[in-house]
Structures are given as structure tokens and as C-alpha cells.
Enzyme design. Structure first.
Site, PDB file in Angstrom:
ATOM      1  N   ARG A 193       7.168  38.989 -56.790  1.00 15.09           N
ATOM      2  CA  ARG A 193       6.592  39.305 -58.101  1.00 15.09           C
ATOM      3  C   ARG A 193       6.059  38.042 -58.765  1.00 15.09           C
ATOM      4  NH1 ARG A 193       7.035  44.545 -58.370  1.00 15.09           N
ATOM      5  NH2 ARG A 193       8.909  45.460 -57.455  1.00 15.09           N
ATOM      6  N   ASP A 194       4.868  38.161 -59.345  1.00 16.02           N
ATOM      7  CA  ASP A 194       4.271  37.036 -60.056  1.00 16.02           C
ATOM      8  C   ASP A 194       5.125  36.723 -61.289  1.00 16.02           C
ATOM      9  OD1 ASP A 194       1.118  35.770 -60.083  1.00 16.02           O
ATOM     10  OD2 ASP A 194       2.362  35.514 -61.879  1.00 16.02           O
ATOM     11  N   ILE A 195       5.330  35.445 -61.551  1.00 17.07           N
ATOM     12  CA  ILE A 195       6.163  35.013 -62.663  1.00 17.07           C
ATOM     13  C   ILE A 195       5.479  35.272 -64.008  1.00 17.07           C
ATOM     14  CG2 ILE A 195       5.361  32.612 -62.898  1.00 17.07           C
ATOM     15  CD1 ILE A 195       8.354  31.799 -62.775  1.00 17.07           C
ATOM     16  N   ASN A 234      -8.118  34.205 -55.368  1.00 18.13           N
ATOM     17  CA  ASN A 234      -8.829  33.185 -56.137  1.00 18.13           C
ATOM     18  C   ASN A 234      -8.995  31.937 -55.280  1.00 18.13           C
ATOM     19  OD1 ASN A 234      -8.902  34.750 -58.525  1.00 18.13           O
ATOM     20  ND2 ASN A 234      -6.808  34.157 -59.022  1.00 18.13           N
ATOM     21  N   VAL A 294      -2.495  27.535 -57.537  1.00 20.84           N
ATOM     22  CA  VAL A 294      -1.528  27.177 -56.497  1.00 20.84           C
ATOM     23  C   VAL A 294      -2.281  27.115 -55.176  1.00 20.84           C
ATOM     24  CG1 VAL A 294       0.582  27.821 -55.282  1.00 20.84           C
ATOM     25  CG2 VAL A 294       0.378  28.274 -57.745  1.00 20.84           C
ATOM     26  N   HIS A 340      -3.143  32.838 -51.243  1.00 23.29           N
ATOM     27  CA  HIS A 340      -2.347  34.015 -51.624  1.00 23.29           C
ATOM     28  C   HIS A 340      -3.266  35.118 -52.092  1.00 23.29           C
ATOM     29  CE1 HIS A 340      -2.784  31.322 -55.095  1.00 23.29           C
ATOM     30  NE2 HIS A 340      -2.863  32.411 -55.836  1.00 23.29           N
ATOM     31  N   HIS A 367      -3.361  38.391 -54.632  1.00 29.83           N
ATOM     32  CA  HIS A 367      -2.725  39.078 -55.747  1.00 29.83           C
ATOM     33  C   HIS A 367      -2.870  40.589 -55.551  1.00 29.83           C
ATOM     34  CE1 HIS A 367      -2.578  35.548 -58.575  1.00 29.83           C
ATOM     35  NE2 HIS A 367      -3.584  35.149 -57.833  1.00 29.83           N
TER      36      HIS A 367
HETATM   37  P1  AMP Z   1      -3.797  31.575 -58.671  1.00 28.51           P
HETATM   38  O1  AMP Z   1      -4.238  31.312 -60.086  1.00 28.51           O
HETATM   39  O2  AMP Z   1      -4.645  32.574 -57.965  1.00 28.51           O
HETATM   40  O3  AMP Z   1      -3.619  30.289 -57.905  1.00 28.51           O
HETATM   41  O4  AMP Z   1      -2.379  32.292 -58.795  1.00 28.51           O
HETATM   42  C1  AMP Z   1      -1.150  31.638 -58.769  1.00 28.51           C
HETATM   43  C2  AMP Z   1      -0.158  32.622 -59.306  1.00 28.51           C
HETATM   44  O5  AMP Z   1       1.145  32.181 -58.995  1.00 28.51           O
HETATM   45  C3  AMP Z   1      -0.220  32.828 -60.819  1.00 28.51           C
HETATM   46  O6  AMP Z   1      -0.491  34.181 -61.105  1.00 28.51           O
HETATM   47  C4  AMP Z   1       1.153  32.386 -61.287  1.00 28.51           C
HETATM   48  O7  AMP Z   1       1.646  33.160 -62.360  1.00 28.51           O
HETATM   49  C5  AMP Z   1       1.986  32.573 -60.045  1.00 28.51           C
HETATM   50  N1  AMP Z   1       3.172  31.731 -59.963  1.00 28.51           N
HETATM   51  C6  AMP Z   1       3.258  30.418 -60.222  1.00 28.51           C
HETATM   52  N2  AMP Z   1       4.517  29.976 -60.021  1.00 28.51           N
HETATM   53  C7  AMP Z   1       5.233  31.056 -59.616  1.00 28.51           C
HETATM   54  C8  AMP Z   1       6.604  31.250 -59.248  1.00 28.51           C
HETATM   55  N3  AMP Z   1       7.504  30.241 -59.250  1.00 28.51           N
HETATM   56  N4  AMP Z   1       6.987  32.493 -58.906  1.00 28.51           N
HETATM   57  C9  AMP Z   1       6.097  33.523 -58.908  1.00 28.51           C
HETATM   58  N5  AMP Z   1       4.801  33.390 -59.226  1.00 28.51           N
HETATM   59  C10 AMP Z   1       4.373  32.178 -59.582  1.00 28.51           C
END
Ligand code: AMP
Ligand code: ZN
Length: 113
Positions: free
Chosen positions: A30-32, A86, A95, A99, A101
Site C-alpha cells: 500500500r502506498d504510504i 511515472n 522513487v 514501480h 501504481h
Molecule cells: P512516484 O512518484 O511514481 O515515484 O511514486 C512513489 C510513491 O511511493 C509515492 O506515491 C509515495 O507515496 C510512495 N512511497 C514513498 N515511500 C513509501 C513507503 N515507505 N511506503 C509506501 N509507499 C511509499
């Protein structure tokens, strides 16, 4: 594996995450900072910084197949959901471990912001 990569560390269970599904190749958690009632991030266990560096069709394909599986698990398959990857600055990638979403549970607009 990259030692200092957040998502590699989640894949290695070094950082806690709400994992919803995983197999030997991919992990879904799950996204944080969820942007929809269901917001799951799906990563390969292998460290690939972004889609720009991806060269293995199976690895990238598994992300989509895991998204479809999680969508079924979350009861989203019929009503619908969105998958997003993204890549770099214009898409607001934050990140740098590739990944996908999975977003669902509400109606979404098009075009995306
Ligand atoms: P992006 O902007 O496509 O690189 O998405 C990175 C996603 O990772 C964002 O939606 C963040 O909310 C999510 N994220 C960052 N750190 C964590 C974490 N520790 N656990 C879960 N999701 C995270
Ligand atoms: Zn990584």
C-alpha cells in the site's frame, strides 16, 4: 539490489510496508500517501531505476499482471482501476526503483494532471 534504495529495502523486508501480495519476482504494497481508496505500489524485486533502464519484458509484464491480480483481490476488476508508471521529472517520479501504481475505488478524470 541497491543498498540505499527505499523500494529494494521494502522488498528485502528491511523497512515495514503493508504488503498485499508478493511472489518471487514482484512485491505489492500500500502506498504510504494514497491518492485513491485503493493505492498499491507494485515493484520488481530486481533494482531497475526507471522504465528507461528496463530491458526485460517479463519483469515489466509481471508488474501489470500483479496489478490485475490485486485489483481482483480488492474487488476493483469489474468497476475499473488505473495503472500508472511515472518516469523522470515531467511525470513526477520520486522513487527511482521502477514501480507501477494501482489506483482504484473512485472515478478518475482524463487527462491526468
Ligand atoms: P512516484 O512518484 O511514481 O515515484 O511514486 C512513489 C510513491 O511511493 C509515492 O506515491 C509515495 O507515496 C510512495 N512511497 C514513498 N515511500 C513509501 C513507503 N515507505 N511506503 C509506501 N509507499 C511509499
Ligand atoms: Zn531498488
Amino acid at each position: 539490489m541497491a543498498d540505499d534504495c527505499l523500494f529494494c529495502r521494502i522488498a528485502r523486508d528491511e523497512i515495514p510496508a503493508k504488503i498485499v501480495a508478493s511472489d518471487e519476482h514482484v512485491v505489492a504494497f500500500r502506498d504510504i500517501n494514497p491518492q485513491a481508496p485503493t493505492h498499491v505500489v507494485i515493484i520488481p524485486r530486481a533494482h531497475i531505476p526507471s522504465l528507461n533502464e528496463a530491458d526485460d519484458a517479463a519483469t515489466i509484464g509481471r508488474l501489470s499482471l500483479m496489478a490485475a491480480k490485486v485489483a481482483r483481490m480488492e474487488g476493483l476488476a469489474e468497476r475499473g482501476y488505473r495503472t500508472v508508471v511515472n518516469t523522470n521529472a515531467d511525470a513526477a517520479q520520486t522513487v527511482f526503483h521502477v514501480h507501477l501504481h494501482l489506483l482504484g475505488g473512485r472515478a478518475m478524470g482524463w487527462p491526468p494532471g
